[in-house]
Design a protein around this motif. Sequence first.
Motif, PDB file in Angstrom:
ATOM      1  N   MET A   1       0.841  -1.196   0.000  1.00  0.00           N
ATOM      2  CA  MET A   1       0.000   0.000   0.000  1.00  0.00           C
ATOM      3  C   MET A   1       0.876   1.245   0.000  1.00  0.00           C
ATOM      4  O   MET A   1       1.722   1.420   0.870  1.00  0.00           O
ATOM      5  CB  MET A   1      -0.919   0.001   1.219  1.00  0.00           C
ATOM      6  N   SER A   2       0.698   2.104  -0.993  1.00  0.00           N
ATOM      7  CA  SER A   2       1.530   3.285  -1.160  1.00  0.00           C
ATOM      8  C   SER A   2       1.206   4.337  -0.109  1.00  0.00           C
ATOM      9  O   SER A   2       0.091   4.406   0.409  1.00  0.00           O
ATOM     10  CB  SER A   2       1.308   3.895  -2.551  1.00  0.00           C
ATOM     11  N   ARG A   3       2.197   5.165   0.174  1.00  0.00           N
ATOM     12  CA  ARG A   3       1.962   6.345   1.007  1.00  0.00           C
ATOM     13  C   ARG A   3       1.304   7.405   0.124  1.00  0.00           C
ATOM     14  O   ARG A   3       1.771   7.698  -0.980  1.00  0.00           O
ATOM     15  CB  ARG A   3       3.271   6.869   1.590  1.00  0.00           C
ATOM     16  N   ALA A  25      -0.700   5.906   5.215  1.00  0.00           N
ATOM     17  CA  ALA A  25       0.410   4.957   5.125  1.00  0.00           C
ATOM     18  C   ALA A  25      -0.065   3.598   5.635  1.00  0.00           C
ATOM     19  O   ALA A  25      -0.802   3.516   6.624  1.00  0.00           O
ATOM     20  CB  ALA A  25       1.614   5.445   5.936  1.00  0.00           C
ATOM     21  N   HIS A  26       0.351   2.545   4.938  1.00  0.00           N
ATOM     22  CA  HIS A  26      -0.009   1.178   5.333  1.00  0.00           C
ATOM     23  C   HIS A  26      -1.526   1.005   5.457  1.00  0.00           C
ATOM     24  O   HIS A  26      -2.011   0.267   6.325  1.00  0.00           O
ATOM     25  CB  HIS A  26       0.686   0.786   6.634  1.00  0.00           C
ATOM     26  N   GLY A  27      -2.259   1.709   4.605  1.00  0.00           N
ATOM     27  CA  GLY A  27      -3.700   1.569   4.564  1.00  0.00           C
ATOM     28  C   GLY A  27      -4.464   2.417   5.559  1.00  0.00           C
ATOM     29  O   GLY A  27      -5.689   2.487   5.484  1.00  0.00           O
ATOM     30  N   ARG A  28      -3.782   3.070   6.465  1.00  0.00           N
ATOM     31  CA  ARG A  28      -4.450   3.840   7.526  1.00  0.00           C
ATOM     32  C   ARG A  28      -4.069   5.320   7.473  1.00  0.00           C
ATOM     33  O   ARG A  28      -3.106   5.700   6.797  1.00  0.00           O
ATOM     34  CB  ARG A  28      -4.121   3.256   8.895  1.00  0.00           C
ATOM     35  N   GLU A  30      -2.289   8.078   8.870  1.00  0.00           N
ATOM     36  CA  GLU A  30      -1.136   8.202   9.770  1.00  0.00           C
ATOM     37  C   GLU A  30      -1.123   9.562  10.474  1.00  0.00           C
ATOM     38  O   GLU A  30      -0.769   9.668  11.648  1.00  0.00           O
ATOM     39  CB  GLU A  30       0.169   8.008   8.995  1.00  0.00           C
ATOM     40  N   TRP A 378      -8.619   3.178   9.381  1.00  0.00           N
ATOM     41  CA  TRP A 378      -8.447   2.830   7.975  1.00  0.00           C
ATOM     42  C   TRP A 378      -8.782   4.042   7.103  1.00  0.00           C
ATOM     43  O   TRP A 378      -9.727   4.780   7.392  1.00  0.00           O
ATOM     44  CB  TRP A 378      -9.333   1.662   7.574  1.00  0.00           C
ATOM     45  N   SER A 422      -9.406   1.451   2.140  1.00  0.00           N
ATOM     46  CA  SER A 422      -8.331   0.877   2.975  1.00  0.00           C
ATOM     47  C   SER A 422      -6.963   1.358   2.505  1.00  0.00           C
ATOM     48  O   SER A 422      -6.003   0.601   2.408  1.00  0.00           O
ATOM     49  CB  SER A 422      -8.406  -0.654   2.956  1.00  0.00           C
ATOM     50  N   GLY A 423      -6.892   2.649   2.232  1.00  0.00           N
ATOM     51  CA  GLY A 423      -5.622   3.266   1.856  1.00  0.00           C
ATOM     52  C   GLY A 423      -5.195   3.072   0.424  1.00  0.00           C
ATOM     53  O   GLY A 423      -4.101   3.498   0.043  1.00  0.00           O
ATOM     54  N   GLN A 424      -6.036   2.484  -0.410  1.00  0.00           N
ATOM     55  CA  GLN A 424      -5.699   2.241  -1.811  1.00  0.00           C
ATOM     56  C   GLN A 424      -6.567   3.114  -2.716  1.00  0.00           C
ATOM     57  O   GLN A 424      -7.766   3.259  -2.475  1.00  0.00           O
ATOM     58  CB  GLN A 424      -5.954   0.784  -2.182  1.00  0.00           C
TER      59      GLN A 424
END
Length: 445
Positions: A1-3, A25-28, A30, A378, A422-424
């Motif tokens: 998952m991209s930042r 970041a990492h789907g959430r 940050e 998320w 989900s961060g995508q």
Amino acid sequence: MSRILIRNANVVNEGSTFCADILVAHGRIERIAGIIDQQCAAVEIDARGQWLLPGMIDDQVHFREPGAPHKGSIHSESRAAVAGGITSFMDMPNTHPATLSLDALADKKRRAARSSVANFAFHFGVSKDNLDVVAALDPREVAGVKVFMGASTGDMLVDDPNVLERLFGCVPTILLAHCEHTPSILANEARLRELHGEAIGPQFHPVIRDAEACYRSSSLAVELARRFDTRLHVLHLTSARELALFEPGPLAGKRITAEVCAHHLLFDERDYASLGNLIKCNPAIKARTDRDALRQALLCDRLDVIGTDHAPHTLEEKSRPYAQAPSGLPLVQHALPALLELVADGILPLTRLVQKTSHAVAGLFGIQDRGYVREGYWADLVLVEALAHARPVLLDPLLSHCQWTPFQNHVFRHRISTTLVSGQLAWHQGRLVEGCQGLPLSFRK
């Protein structure tokens, strides 16, 4: 998952609006801050002038898988959903086979894990023969339990008083009810056939499935829920009369709640003249006075959430004579843009719309870490752009498998520019982004 870094967004969340940057970041989520100095984001989006909302969580869809691939699939309908600002959905059990067993539930979850672009969960179904299975359900494995207390197809109609009492007494999680009184519906239809023979058209749909048929069933559901202290959620309220059954006020502490669907807020009986079977649905779209009462009930929190009841059928099926045409319409692709018309017209504050489509749905079903713009949650996010010139829906490519929409001749004043699931990136600049995979929803129960 991209930042992903979203800059200069007008964030609408928890009753307020503020300008901020959002780092994903990492789907959430940050970080949320006025300015984020971040050099290593793979994707940067300038959201200046746009609203950033938590994605809509749709508590009621019929994605037709398994059993009716000619109408739709989890893959096709979830693609349409993210284009409409929906980041999570809860699918209903009246598929083929119906979701009446743990095996059928597991099969649906496997299918969604392979093909859903949006986050997903499933409601479990009730029949007169599976109450032992319902009573033993792990509440964390289902979004809710759905009972058809009115007209339905197949073996999912539950109208035996003894079965209903046992269900309301044993269900281990939130119970969702479709409430229409079948004997009333049949009597109304018989009366109209005596008067008009076979010349009954879609304009008679709200007469056959009238407010009395809805009230008789929904009032029974509320009475049973009070008697057994059941967590009851009555789906798709359509009439002013039914609203008196539900308490106004905040969601917290309520044991009995109600949903309203987008089409019952946006259409009324006058629209049958131009749309006919295209807006035939159960329960029926009713009078303008009912529509206006539903809108007002959102303002006082008598209605708790907004869903779609997305239920696609082919245009060929909908073109049949009224009695043979199936009920239901596709709505997810235009869900938020259509509802934002209520905001543009000054009927509903944007913060209230976000509450009813995101915050309250997450709270009602106990969804973990979704439904809000909060650090650590998320990143289910939607960017909404106000258009300088209203955009005709007919210019949009239709993503639902059925390839039609009741909004064909409408123009909307907002569009969904970006949807994150989900961060995508799932939808961006008018196009689907390939490779997005939704995640199963987790529940606190």
